[in-house]
Motif scaffolding. Sequence first.
Motif, PDB file in Angstrom:
ATOM      1  N   THR A 108       0.816  -1.224   0.000  1.00  0.00           N
ATOM      2  CA  THR A 108       0.000   0.000   0.000  1.00  0.00           C
ATOM      3  C   THR A 108       0.846   1.270   0.000  1.00  0.00           C
ATOM      4  O   THR A 108       0.301   2.365   0.092  1.00  0.00           O
ATOM      5  CB  THR A 108      -0.931   0.015   1.223  1.00  0.00           C
ATOM      6  N   ALA A 109       2.164   1.135  -0.100  1.00  0.00           N
ATOM      7  CA  ALA A 109       3.043   2.314  -0.074  1.00  0.00           C
ATOM      8  C   ALA A 109       2.984   3.049  -1.414  1.00  0.00           C
ATOM      9  O   ALA A 109       3.220   2.435  -2.461  1.00  0.00           O
ATOM     10  CB  ALA A 109       4.476   1.900   0.237  1.00  0.00           C
TER      11      ALA A 109
ATOM     12  N   GLN B 257       6.238   3.911   5.255  1.00  0.00           N
ATOM     13  CA  GLN B 257       5.850   2.502   5.239  1.00  0.00           C
ATOM     14  C   GLN B 257       6.992   1.558   4.845  1.00  0.00           C
ATOM     15  O   GLN B 257       7.095   0.440   5.350  1.00  0.00           O
ATOM     16  CB  GLN B 257       4.664   2.317   4.284  1.00  0.00           C
ATOM     17  N   THR B 258       7.863   2.000   3.943  1.00  0.00           N
ATOM     18  CA  THR B 258       8.946   1.122   3.485  1.00  0.00           C
ATOM     19  C   THR B 258       9.878   0.748   4.629  1.00  0.00           C
ATOM     20  O   THR B 258      10.206  -0.431   4.831  1.00  0.00           O
ATOM     21  CB  THR B 258       9.746   1.814   2.365  1.00  0.00           C
ATOM     22  N   PHE B 259      10.304   1.738   5.387  1.00  0.00           N
ATOM     23  CA  PHE B 259      11.224   1.482   6.496  1.00  0.00           C
ATOM     24  C   PHE B 259      10.561   0.605   7.557  1.00  0.00           C
ATOM     25  O   PHE B 259      11.176  -0.334   8.075  1.00  0.00           O
ATOM     26  CB  PHE B 259      11.668   2.806   7.115  1.00  0.00           C
ATOM     27  N   VAL B 260       9.314   0.892   7.888  1.00  0.00           N
ATOM     28  CA  VAL B 260       8.607   0.104   8.907  1.00  0.00           C
ATOM     29  C   VAL B 260       8.447  -1.343   8.441  1.00  0.00           C
ATOM     30  O   VAL B 260       8.596  -2.288   9.226  1.00  0.00           O
ATOM     31  CB  VAL B 260       7.238   0.735   9.222  1.00  0.00           C
ATOM     32  N   SER B 261       8.164  -1.533   7.149  1.00  0.00           N
ATOM     33  CA  SER B 261       8.042  -2.882   6.608  1.00  0.00           C
ATOM     34  C   SER B 261       9.359  -3.646   6.752  1.00  0.00           C
ATOM     35  O   SER B 261       9.371  -4.832   7.095  1.00  0.00           O
ATOM     36  CB  SER B 261       7.644  -2.815   5.127  1.00  0.00           C
ATOM     37  N   LEU B 262      10.473  -2.956   6.529  1.00  0.00           N
ATOM     38  CA  LEU B 262      11.789  -3.578   6.666  1.00  0.00           C
ATOM     39  C   LEU B 262      12.103  -3.963   8.109  1.00  0.00           C
ATOM     40  O   LEU B 262      12.828  -4.926   8.355  1.00  0.00           O
ATOM     41  CB  LEU B 262      12.874  -2.620   6.148  1.00  0.00           C
ATOM     42  N   ILE B 263      11.580  -3.231   9.051  1.00  0.00           N
ATOM     43  CA  ILE B 263      11.799  -3.544  10.468  1.00  0.00           C
ATOM     44  C   ILE B 263      10.961  -4.733  10.908  1.00  0.00           C
ATOM     45  O   ILE B 263      11.407  -5.588  11.677  1.00  0.00           O
ATOM     46  CB  ILE B 263      11.479  -2.314  11.344  1.00  0.00           C
ATOM     47  N   ILE B 264       9.738  -4.818  10.392  1.00  0.00           N
ATOM     48  CA  ILE B 264       8.804  -5.857  10.833  1.00  0.00           C
ATOM     49  C   ILE B 264       9.074  -7.202  10.175  1.00  0.00           C
ATOM     50  O   ILE B 264       9.032  -8.256  10.829  1.00  0.00           O
ATOM     51  CB  ILE B 264       7.353  -5.413  10.544  1.00  0.00           C
TER      52      ILE B 264
END
Length: 524
Positions: free
Chosen positions: A402-403, A412-419
């Motif tokens: 959804t980014a 959203q990209t950075f948060v996705s990489l963390i999760i």
Amino acid sequence: MSELHESAMPSPIQDGQDLERQDTKPDVESRGNIAAHLTQSTIERPQTLLHETAFVFILCMSQLMCQAALGQSIAPARIIGRSFGTTNPGQLSWFPAAYSLTVGTFILIAGRLGDLYGHKKLFIGGFAWFALWSLLAGFSVYSNEVFFDCCRAFQGIGPAFTLPNAIAIMGRSYSPGTRKQMVFSLNGAMAPTGFVIGAVFSSLLAEFAWWPWAYWITAIVCVVFVVMGHLIIPYTAPPFLDDSVSMWSRVDALGSITGVSGLVLVNFAWNQAPIVGWTNAYTYVLLIVGIVFLGLFGYIESRHAKFPLIPFAVMDGDVGFLLACVAFGWASFSLWMYYFWQFLENLRNVSPLLASAQFSPVVMSGFCAALTTGYILHRVPGSIIMMIALSAFMVGLILLATAPVGQTYWAQTFVSLIIMPWGMDMSFPAATLLLSNAMPKEHQGVAASLVSTIVNYSISIALGVGGTIEGHINDGGKDILRGYRGAWYLGIGLAGSGVILSFLFGFDNWRKARRAGIQDGKMG
């Protein structure tokens, strides 16, 4: 994974029992037929901290190098493709898919061979093979993309032998407990670390030197690990083998042939379909033939194999739940990973090197996830760990799917990489540790192979299915974002199915525990 450790297997290895069983032939009924002809001794763990550190390091390098070789074909895929004169997305997807295909296909056989003929030998031989085909993959620059894909496929056989045998050595060296949990978790943490290392160095060499150097350097490193493995890994006593049983029976030759053939054909059909389309007869013919071979494999393993590759006698429904969760999770992860790079490079116009830098947070996040898993594994039910892992896969995919293209990386990209690494580094070490603890010594190679087979084969088959979806909805390449999101939505569906499955897994374990508690109460 306490629930499954206690209830999934009929004869799990407990602390202190392995040394007592070294000189005793295992029971056929409780451990599978091959146990009557094979007894593995425990590998003595290095006693000094320095030696143990080197021991764990060289074994963990199998995981790191496996993922580094995957990353070195994804990050600079467009640069490699241009050197061969191709920009076709289907052909580019073969660069990682051919590698994952053979890693996932040959792992199960490699684990059996390690159980029979020595894990150390197969581990060292795997790195030697890895070095050879990495070298040839670099020289494929003078040929074409077909030869490169073939080299990538043969290259994948190397880690197919190093991975399960490394985990089997760990399983035979450590008794169940915190130390073993942390070692297995460290091994799992090498996956994102290896991928980033492979992506960064291959991007650097592709942009500022020449992309074949990534493969030639890989070959050099593998040779170094051959020498280190020979010097560091302790001597492994040969297993007891009944001379009255032929080698072909021990390795389950018929099951191996049908199983490998089926896996290769089904995978090839799905990954070739995005290039040639399903209208070509050979695509669906190969798929049908592959399914027939897999059916024969299942029949042979369950009815006729004297020494089946998959020891059904020491497995039950809980193991099936676990492996299915792993399959759904890692299939979704492969779609997130591959199209993440395409999204950054093709739509956000990020260079492979900058994309590698942006991908780097997965290293620290994955390391934290792996250590957390090692710490909580004996405190938290296995179904809960798998539910957390599958939820991480699903949330990470939703954030990326959804980014907006023009959105800042730090949203959203950075948060996705963390999760996302919490899905990887909770599911893989937990699953491998569980099966290692529960399987007897003579099946440590198979225990390691089952999870690794599921992981790598799921990656390859999901890339093929995702490529088919992308090619059908991107309007002939005019709407690239729509094609990527179609593949991501498939990943979300797979991860969501895994979440549901892990919930059913937990409910089933709760029901068994409750039933056992009621029975104990009646007996009391």
